[in-house]
Design a protein around this motif. Sequence first.
Motif, mmCIF file in Angstrom:
data_model
loop_
_atom_site.group_PDB
_atom_site.id
_atom_site.type_symbol
_atom_site.label_atom_id
_atom_site.label_comp_id
_atom_site.label_asym_id
_atom_site.label_seq_id
_atom_site.Cartn_x
_atom_site.Cartn_y
_atom_site.Cartn_z
ATOM 1 N N ARG A 1 0.835 -1.202 -0.094
ATOM 2 C CA ARG A 1 -0.079 0.079 0.006
ATOM 3 C C ARG A 1 0.863 1.171 0.035
ATOM 4 O O ARG A 1 0.258 2.272 -0.055
ATOM 5 N N ALA A 2 2.112 1.183 0.242
ATOM 6 C CA ALA A 2 3.008 2.407 0.370
ATOM 7 C C ALA A 2 3.831 2.531 -0.921
ATOM 8 O O ALA A 2 4.582 3.571 -1.037
ATOM 9 N N LEU A 3 3.731 1.696 -1.772
ATOM 10 C CA LEU A 3 4.446 1.775 -2.981
ATOM 11 C C LEU A 3 4.409 2.918 -3.879
ATOM 12 O O LEU A 3 5.432 3.496 -4.342
ATOM 13 N N VAL B 1 6.392 5.264 -2.082
ATOM 14 C CA VAL B 1 7.808 4.935 -2.250
ATOM 15 C C VAL B 1 8.261 5.195 -3.567
ATOM 16 O O VAL B 1 9.626 5.670 -3.616
ATOM 17 N N ILE B 2 7.744 4.925 -4.517
ATOM 18 C CA ILE B 2 8.168 5.279 -6.054
ATOM 19 C C ILE B 2 8.400 6.824 -5.966
ATOM 20 O O ILE B 2 9.491 7.199 -6.632
ATOM 21 N N LEU B 3 7.681 7.457 -5.639
ATOM 22 C CA LEU B 3 7.614 8.891 -5.785
ATOM 23 C C LEU B 3 8.808 9.557 -4.869
ATOM 24 O O LEU B 3 9.553 10.433 -5.599
ATOM 25 N N GLY B 4 8.985 8.997 -3.841
ATOM 26 C CA GLY B 4 10.010 9.406 -2.824
ATOM 27 C C GLY B 4 11.572 8.879 -3.519
ATOM 28 O O GLY B 4 12.366 9.752 -3.343
ATOM 29 N N ALA C 1 6.114 -0.180 6.507
ATOM 30 C CA ALA C 1 5.809 1.154 5.709
ATOM 31 C C ALA C 1 7.119 1.845 5.798
ATOM 32 O O ALA C 1 7.376 2.517 4.709
ATOM 33 N N THR C 2 7.547 2.149 6.847
ATOM 34 C CA THR C 2 8.470 2.940 7.110
ATOM 35 C C THR C 2 9.835 2.359 6.458
ATOM 36 O O THR C 2 10.795 2.950 5.731
ATOM 37 N N SER C 3 10.073 1.179 6.671
ATOM 38 C CA SER C 3 11.363 0.436 6.269
ATOM 39 C C SER C 3 11.323 0.435 4.462
ATOM 40 O O SER C 3 12.309 0.690 4.054
ATOM 41 N N THR C 4 10.009 0.021 3.938
ATOM 42 C CA THR C 4 9.831 0.265 2.697
ATOM 43 C C THR C 4 10.426 1.465 2.150
ATOM 44 O O THR C 4 11.118 1.529 1.108
ATOM 45 N N TYR C 5 9.820 2.692 2.529
ATOM 46 C CA TYR C 5 10.122 3.941 2.270
ATOM 47 C C TYR C 5 11.623 4.235 2.185
ATOM 48 O O TYR C 5 12.239 4.576 1.183
ATOM 49 N N PHE C 6 12.218 3.973 3.230
ATOM 50 C CA PHE C 6 13.657 4.120 3.494
ATOM 51 C C PHE C 6 14.656 3.334 2.736
ATOM 52 O O PHE C 6 15.513 3.730 2.260
#
Length: 388
Positions: free
Chosen positions: A210-212, A215-218, A333-338
Amino acid sequence: MSENKIWTREFVGMGLTNFFYFMSQYILIAALPVFIMDDLGKGQWEAGMAMTCFQIGTVLCRPLAGRIIDGVNKQKLLFGASFLFFLLMAGFYFASSLHAVWFLRLVHGAVFALGTTASAAMAALVLPRRRKGEGIGYFAVCGNMAMVIGPLVGLLIMDYLGAHPLFIFLALLALGAIVAGNGKKLPDETILPGGKRQKGFHISDFIEKRALPSVILGGLVFFAYGGVLTFIPMYTRSLGMGGSTSLFFLVFALVIVVTRPFVGYLFDHHGPNATVYPGFAFFSLGFILFSLAGNLTVLLLSAAVLGIGFGALAPAFQTLAVQSAPASRAGVATSTYFWSLDISVGLAAAVLGVAANAFGYPFMYGVICLSSSLLGLAYYFFWRRSLS
């Protein structure tokens, strides 16, 4: 805890913990190559490998961090990571060989990924939902300030006191992280595992689907920013302004700090569009100015404009990533983003380096980094439209 209060003891503790972790990293980025070359008598390649070892540790541990964080007591985990962080920083004092330094940096990368992900996840969880964007923005300032202060502090200690006092100072920073992250017990709903866990290993243990989009934008934003972070010393040197690199980052960070309250307020009260669209506009304009910088005025103006854009985009996408998942999945979610950011900056160093060698820095910044920013803008536009 007040329903809309940001500056709680819990939040400040997580912010300070994050600051101490990032201070150690930016100090070592600047000072460790000097130690390796001057004290250990090695060359630039060996000094560069120390950073590579850190990145390997970070990238390998980051996807595991989310599963670990969401499955255990988060505060106890942070204490354990910070204690190991202290042992690692103290270990540099006794490191007398290159291989020992490389090993410490490899483990440091893993501990850094675990500790910063845990503190970021808990910071997001203790924030009131209606002010989460503003709070995460303030939390990100900790890393921005460390980026400015860390290299300066590291080089000053190395120049005037030497390597061993520097490593003692790093150990004290680690002690500060232990105290800040454990000064007050956090609520059980924040630190204890929540939700039903699946047996065995699944892709969802490491990546929050759900965070992808966020994540892609970041990742696109940090890919472009990675070009600045990695190659600006060579770029400013090619412009005859090699001594202005630190001044660029000082302006960049100060603008982020000054604009952060307004950016967070806009996100929380007017939605992500109010920060993301202007953020991409400033970010793109900043790269145009950066690619055309022929004097110090334009260089510093580009730093200010890039700071406004980056300061609006980075916390916005981190907030959207965390908000996309339930609280029980905040760690993943946080680890996926980082993890995406780690990979994006690493790709930038490889891909943009080839482009710079082939076409020059103005082309790299004006075309490739600008294109990455515009691609992010287009992706965000169509993704947000699909939600409405």
